[in-house]
Design an enzyme around this catalytic site. Sequence first.
Site, short mmCIF file in Angstrom:
data_model
loop_
_atom_site.label_atom_id
_atom_site.label_comp_id
_atom_site.label_asym_id
_atom_site.label_seq_id
_atom_site.Cartn_x
_atom_site.Cartn_y
_atom_site.Cartn_z
CE LYS A 61 43.58 41.57 83.49
NZ LYS A 61 43.03 42.91 83.75
N1 GLU Z 1 40.84 44.32 81.28
C1 GLU Z 1 40.09 45.42 81.82
C2 GLU Z 1 40.54 45.72 83.23
O1 GLU Z 1 41.65 45.47 83.59
C3 GLU Z 1 38.60 45.24 81.66
C4 GLU Z 1 38.02 44.07 82.40
C5 GLU Z 1 36.56 43.81 82.09
O2 GLU Z 1 35.95 44.61 81.38
O3 GLU Z 1 36.07 42.79 82.55
O4 GLU Z 1 39.84 46.29 84.02
#
Ligand code: GLU
Length: 476
Positions: A107
């Site tokens: 993240k």
């Molecule tokens: N930000 C989104 C999540 O928390 C999508 C992450 C992604 O598609 O890699 O799952």
Amino acid sequence: MHMTPEPSFRASVDLMFKRATQFMNLSPGLEEKIRVCNSTYTVRFGVRLRGKIETFTGYRSVHSEHMEPVKGGIRFATNVNQDEVEALAALMTYKCALVGTPFGGSKGGLSIDPRAWEEHELEQITRRFAYELIKRDLIHPAQNVPAPDMGTGEREMAWIADQYQRMNTTDINHRACVTGKPLNSGGIRGRVEATGRGVQYALHEFFRHPADLARAGLQGGLEGKRVIVQGLGNVGYHAAKFLSEEDGAKVIAVIERDGAVIDERGLDIQALKEWVTQNGGVKGYPGTSYVEAGAEVLEHACDILIPAALEGVIHKGNAARIRAPLIIEAANGPVTYGADEILRAKGTIVIPDLYANAGGVTVSYFEWVKNLSHMRFGRMQRRAEEAHSRMLVEELERLSADRGLGWELRPDFKERFLTGSDELALVRSGLDDTMRTTYQAMRAIWHGRPEVGDLRTAAYVFAIDRVARTYRSKGL
Ligand code: GLU
């Protein structure tokens, strides 16, 4: 914000992890290896803006590299911090393992108020942040693939993709370095709606199991069910829109940054969204009652509560007063560990974040595969599929005519049957299948191992077991 002290977001995720591992047979060493966050990179960089140098702080945390690339969004928000990014990265590991997308967890975040900057300034800032991450392979098609999150969307992903391409001019797979891109930069149909769509599919599957519904004290279908949604951003908006427009659910309240609006007859989500876009909040939306202290509306009576905004909004201070029998976590981490214990004790059913909002990363996976295959889904088979269907229709019509049977296919049936699956149809099919099969895997543990107790713990048990297997097969 909370009256009662509670562990941090990351500690909360760790406690949920531990609650699950007590039901598993992991060696303490392996358990620790899975739980800890592998690395967090912090970068401070300067951008010359409005005649002076502004310094920004950004993070990219890698929780687990048991599979690569690692995956997870990049968030733009003022309250971004290391603890939060690490919690969200850990959730990505468990989320990907749970729904079977072949990624580790990561993240990113940038501490910024995106509304405070003009578009061209945001582009400069985003490109600079991307540059710092690309330089360290923290954005890379084979190693680390970001996506949108709170405060970011297609636009930012297009900037990141372009930045990567500029720095890696000979990488034929450059487009796979980030997902959630606009279509013309290599995106996929259905990605923007994917997380909200996944929430809808998750509820569809939950409602297919009367025994599970009964545990929440609910019955029947989604039609007429009273829903409260917190957050009308990308996820909350799409979930609320699909549930109300397609399933006949009544969204009786929407909570936003500036307060909440309530209409027991059910809100028109499209109209409300347009109001919010124009006016910057829900206040003043005609024909509704307005509550300034929006968070209180989380406690209103309803059938389904959908927190689709920030983490930690249901905490020890309000959990006991939540009246919804069913909560589906469209946001990441909206229920703290302490609140989760309270909700469990009073029998509230929580469909957990790592499952409920996994639609986003699932369709990101499809986009990544599309980018690596360099071809849109359905391009080869769509017309072949149509030709097959046409053969059947023509044969039926011939039979009917030859034998004088007078059969006539309904025109709408014929039209739908003769339409081959395009990319959007395939994406939705893949997403629906993922949400259905994953729910079934979770509920098998929930029902089959009573000591596990709830859906969240079942989801963690399933996900952690998958990660552990990967480690074991690598000989760890
Ligand atoms: N930000 C989104 C999540 O928390 C999508 C992450 C992604 O598609 O890699 O799952």
